[in-house]
Design an enzyme around this catalytic site. Structure first.
Site, PDB file in Angstrom:
ATOM      1  N   SER A 100     -21.262  12.355 -39.224  1.00 27.56           N
ATOM      2  CA  SER A 100     -22.609  12.606 -39.756  1.00 27.56           C
ATOM      3  C   SER A 100     -22.722  12.000 -41.157  1.00 27.56           C
ATOM      4  CB  SER A 100     -22.888  14.110 -39.817  1.00 27.56           C
ATOM      5  OG  SER A 100     -22.210  14.680 -40.910  1.00 27.56           O
ATOM      6  N   LYS A 126     -31.557   8.427 -51.182  1.00 27.23           N
ATOM      7  CA  LYS A 126     -31.120   9.745 -50.742  1.00 27.23           C
ATOM      8  C   LYS A 126     -32.009  10.802 -51.409  1.00 27.23           C
ATOM      9  CE  LYS A 126     -27.642   8.981 -47.944  1.00 27.23           C
ATOM     10  NZ  LYS A 126     -26.213   9.011 -48.221  1.00 27.23           N
ATOM     11  N   GLU A 185     -26.980  15.412 -49.199  1.00 28.92           N
ATOM     12  CA  GLU A 185     -28.403  15.800 -49.135  1.00 28.92           C
ATOM     13  C   GLU A 185     -28.550  17.284 -48.762  1.00 28.92           C
ATOM     14  OE1 GLU A 185     -29.724  12.391 -46.512  1.00 28.92           O
ATOM     15  OE2 GLU A 185     -31.114  12.082 -48.175  1.00 28.92           O
ATOM     16  N   GLY A 202     -30.031   0.468 -49.967  1.00 27.33           N
ATOM     17  CA  GLY A 202     -28.880   0.975 -49.212  1.00 27.33           C
ATOM     18  C   GLY A 202     -29.030   0.600 -47.748  1.00 27.33           C
ATOM     19  N   LYS A 218     -36.196  16.630 -36.591  1.00 29.99           N
ATOM     20  CA  LYS A 218     -34.996  15.960 -37.114  1.00 29.99           C
ATOM     21  C   LYS A 218     -34.239  16.914 -38.048  1.00 29.99           C
ATOM     22  CE  LYS A 218     -32.489  12.133 -38.024  1.00 29.99           C
ATOM     23  NZ  LYS A 218     -32.653  10.991 -38.900  1.00 29.99           N
TER      24      LYS A 218
HETATM   25  N1  LIG Z   1     -28.656   5.345 -42.730  1.00 29.08           N
HETATM   26  C1  LIG Z   1     -29.252   5.849 -41.659  1.00 29.08           C
HETATM   27  O1  LIG Z   1     -28.898   5.514 -40.512  1.00 29.08           O
HETATM   28  C2  LIG Z   1     -30.384   6.811 -41.799  1.00 29.08           C
HETATM   29  C3  LIG Z   1     -30.743   7.346 -43.019  1.00 29.08           C
HETATM   30  N2  LIG Z   1     -31.817   8.207 -43.091  1.00 29.08           N
HETATM   31  C4  LIG Z   1     -32.227   8.753 -44.367  1.00 29.08           C
HETATM   32  O2  LIG Z   1     -32.742   7.695 -45.162  1.00 29.08           O
HETATM   33  C5  LIG Z   1     -32.485   7.938 -46.559  1.00 29.08           C
HETATM   34  C6  LIG Z   1     -31.697   6.748 -47.120  1.00 29.08           C
HETATM   35  O3  LIG Z   1     -30.441   6.713 -46.443  1.00 29.08           O
HETATM   36  P1  LIG Z   1     -29.413   5.509 -46.599  1.00 29.08           P
HETATM   37  O4  LIG Z   1     -30.122   4.223 -46.640  1.00 29.08           O
HETATM   38  O5  LIG Z   1     -28.381   5.733 -45.564  1.00 29.08           O
HETATM   39  O6  LIG Z   1     -28.811   5.821 -48.041  1.00 29.08           O
HETATM   40  P2  LIG Z   1     -27.987   4.849 -49.021  1.00 29.08           P
HETATM   41  O7  LIG Z   1     -27.253   5.727 -49.979  1.00 29.08           O
HETATM   42  O8  LIG Z   1     -27.229   3.849 -48.208  1.00 29.08           O
HETATM   43  O9  LIG Z   1     -29.136   4.052 -49.781  1.00 29.08           O
HETATM   44  C7  LIG Z   1     -29.877   4.541 -50.860  1.00 29.08           C
HETATM   45  C8  LIG Z   1     -29.922   3.446 -51.900  1.00 29.08           C
HETATM   46  O10 LIG Z   1     -30.912   3.722 -52.871  1.00 29.08           O
HETATM   47  C9  LIG Z   1     -30.369   3.420 -54.156  1.00 29.08           C
HETATM   48  N3  LIG Z   1     -31.127   4.112 -55.190  1.00 29.08           N
HETATM   49  C10 LIG Z   1     -30.972   5.373 -55.655  1.00 29.08           C
HETATM   50  N4  LIG Z   1     -31.875   5.659 -56.616  1.00 29.08           N
HETATM   51  C11 LIG Z   1     -32.614   4.535 -56.781  1.00 29.08           C
HETATM   52  C12 LIG Z   1     -33.680   4.191 -57.646  1.00 29.08           C
HETATM   53  N5  LIG Z   1     -34.178   5.049 -58.549  1.00 29.08           N
HETATM   54  N6  LIG Z   1     -34.199   2.945 -57.555  1.00 29.08           N
HETATM   55  C13 LIG Z   1     -33.707   2.051 -56.665  1.00 29.08           C
HETATM   56  N7  LIG Z   1     -32.686   2.327 -55.821  1.00 29.08           N
HETATM   57  C14 LIG Z   1     -32.149   3.552 -55.875  1.00 29.08           C
HETATM   58  C15 LIG Z   1     -28.945   3.903 -54.000  1.00 29.08           C
HETATM   59  O11 LIG Z   1     -28.115   3.485 -55.060  1.00 29.08           O
HETATM   60  P3  LIG Z   1     -26.647   4.134 -55.314  1.00 29.08           P
HETATM   61  O12 LIG Z   1     -25.729   3.287 -54.495  1.00 29.08           O
HETATM   62  O13 LIG Z   1     -26.454   4.014 -56.764  1.00 29.08           O
HETATM   63  O14 LIG Z   1     -26.700   5.558 -54.836  1.00 29.08           O
HETATM   64  C16 LIG Z   1     -28.601   3.300 -52.654  1.00 29.08           C
HETATM   65  O15 LIG Z   1     -28.303   1.932 -52.754  1.00 29.08           O
HETATM   66  C17 LIG Z   1     -31.735   9.267 -46.606  1.00 29.08           C
HETATM   67  O16 LIG Z   1     -32.631  10.332 -46.789  1.00 29.08           O
HETATM   68  C18 LIG Z   1     -31.104   9.362 -45.209  1.00 29.08           C
HETATM   69  O17 LIG Z   1     -30.844  10.699 -44.812  1.00 29.08           O
HETATM   70  C19 LIG Z   1     -32.566   8.519 -41.995  1.00 29.08           C
HETATM   71  C20 LIG Z   1     -32.244   8.030 -40.776  1.00 29.08           C
HETATM   72  C21 LIG Z   1     -31.115   7.155 -40.567  1.00 29.08           C
HETATM   73  C1  LIG Z   2     -28.522  12.628 -36.155  1.00 28.08           C
HETATM   74  C2  LIG Z   2     -27.361  12.645 -37.154  1.00 28.08           C
HETATM   75  C3  LIG Z   2     -26.714  13.987 -37.165  1.00 28.08           C
HETATM   76  C4  LIG Z   2     -26.421  11.585 -36.620  1.00 28.08           C
HETATM   77  O1  LIG Z   2     -25.183  11.581 -37.236  1.00 28.08           O
HETATM   78  C5  LIG Z   2     -27.894  12.319 -38.537  1.00 28.08           C
HETATM   79  O2  LIG Z   2     -29.090  12.163 -38.722  1.00 28.08           O
HETATM   80  C6  LIG Z   2     -27.033  12.281 -39.741  1.00 28.08           C
HETATM   81  O3  LIG Z   2     -25.827  12.103 -39.620  1.00 28.08           O
HETATM   82  O4  LIG Z   2     -27.603  12.449 -40.839  1.00 28.08           O
END
Ligand SMILES: NC(=O)C1=CN([C@@H]2O[C@H](COP(=O)(O)OP(=O)(O)OC[C@H]3O[C@@H](n4cnc5c(N)ncnc54)[C@H](OP(=O)(O)O)[C@@H]3O)[C@@H](O)[C@H]2O)C=CC1
Ligand SMILES: CC(C)(CO)C(=O)C(=O)O
Length: 316
Positions: free
Chosen positions: A257, A78, A270, A9, A188
């Site tokens: 958010s 996630k 989440e 993701g 955080k």
């Molecule tokens: N994006 C950001 O800016 C930030 C994100 N985070 C945290 O990071 C984490 C990831 O966020 P984010 O990247 O945005 O999330 P996304 O939903 O964009 O990415 C997660 C990806 O993992 C895939 N996935 C789920 N289960 C599996 C599995 N078993 N094997 C392989 N792939 C899998 C999902 O597939 P599917 O599409 O099917 O769901 C999706 O493509 C979260 O906890 C988020 O809160 C923290 C800071 C910043």
């Molecule tokens: C810091 C913040 C609130 C920024 O949007 C964030 O971490 C989120 O959206 O999950």
């Protein structure tokens, strides 16, 4: 270093691109065969902070045994997907290999430890922002440090931890080792506890929380409860969580958010790893958390309608 990243993701693709570009051997693990095929055939397009387009051809597979043992495995799914992701860790972690969660919320480490034990786990927290625009297309939306440290029970050596920090720095990321990673995780978490569910329910952007006194009151009350819960659990987050939440609202004023984005995209949120964990810990530690319980219930009810399609009982 051989690195596996579970979850292609926003975060997973971003770290894959940056780490591969810096010369590391990176493997992305997906679980959807069609998306894997797409990602293998097409370059990942990363839109940088300067608005430049950069293309990357990444190694993407959907079976962990096709990757084999790695020195480092990043978990970037996630929170509600952690259990399935953690099941892949035994196949991906070499003897002496380490797994690092960069996820928001709490509870992910415990889920991973239930599969591989706590000894070889690291926790990370970052305020950088990445947006998934569509499959294989992401935007780097905000700069921020990546803090990495040993959570309770971890026996990762200083040398390994420093090497991992250096690998992230080598990819141009502001990565630092921290002696108290749980305090950083809670710093955080306290922000997410206040902003995420309230913006998801009200559909306000982060900055609008500052000009909606009712919403701000609810968010602040949720953070105060979480703060008491942190103290009762022995964690020592940074002081003044409300002024930090205010700063984050200002700095990300125009952002929706992540929880609001999930609700708008009809995805599971989440909430369980954020406000839900405060409620669970509050019960164990006898800290009252009525606002977090209410926010959790309301988001769960919202999800029921969005995710299961249980809406439209009343048709026009
Ligand atoms: N994006 C950001 O800016 C930030 C994100 N985070 C945290 O990071 C984490 C990831 O966020 P984010 O990247 O945005 O999330 P996304 O939903 O964009 O990415 C997660 C990806 O993992 C895939 N996935 C789920 N289960 C599996 C599995 N078993 N094997 C392989 N792939 C899998 C999902 O597939 P599917 O599409 O099917 O769901 C999706 O493509 C979260 O906890 C988020 O809160 C923290 C800071 C910043
Ligand atoms: C810091 C913040 C609130 C920024 O949007 C964030 O971490 C989120 O959206 O999950």
């Amino acid at each position: 270093m051989k690195i596996a990243i579970i979850g292609p993701g926003a975060m997973g693709l971003f770290f894959a691109a940056r780490l591969q570009e810096s010369g590391q051997e990176v493997w992305l693990l997906d679980y959807r065969p069609e998306r894997t095929a797409h990602l293998k055939q097409h370059a990942l397009r990363l839109i940088t902070l300067d608005g430049e387009d950069r293309d990357y051809y990444l190694n993407v597979v959907y079976e962990a045994h096709a990757i084999g043992p790695c020195d480092l495995t990043l978990v970037t799914v996630k929170a509600h997907q952690t259990e399935a992701a953690a099941a892949q860790l035994p196949l991906l972690m070499a003897d002496g290999g380490v797994a690092l969660t960069l996820q928001n919320g709490i509870g992910n480490l415990e889920t991973m430890a239930a599969v591989v034990g706590p000894e070889r786990l690291l926790a990370g927290v970052t305020t950088l922002g990445v947006t998934l625009l569509e499959i294989g297309r992401i935007r780097h939306a905000g700069q921020g440090p990546v803090l990495i440290g040993r959570p309770p029970g971890a026996l990762v050596t200083d040398e390994t931890l420093r090497l991992i920090v250096e690998v992230f720095r080598g990819a141009g990321l502001d990565c630092r080792e921290t002696a108290d990673i749980m305090a950083a995780v809670w710093d955080k978490l306290l922000i997410n506890v206040g902003i995420n569910s309230v913006t998801a329910l009200t559909r306000l952007r982060n900055g609008q929380l500052l000009i909606a006194p009712e919403a701000w009151r609810v968010a602040s009350a949720a953070v105060q409860e979480a703060w008491q819960t942190a103290l009762a659990s022995g964690v020592k987050p940074s002081p003044e969580p409300l002024s930090r939440m205010r700063q984050v609202c200002q700095a990300t004023a125009n952002n929706r958010s992540s929880m609001l984005q999930d609700v708008l995209a009809k995805r599971q949120t989440e909430i369980d790893a954020i406000n839900g964990q405060i409620v669970r810990l509050g019960i164990t530690l006898q800290v009252a958390t009525p606002i977090n319980a209410l926010l959790t219930d309301l988001i769960k009810a919202l999800e029921l309608g969005l995710v299961s399609g249980a809406t439209n009982v009343i048709s026009e």
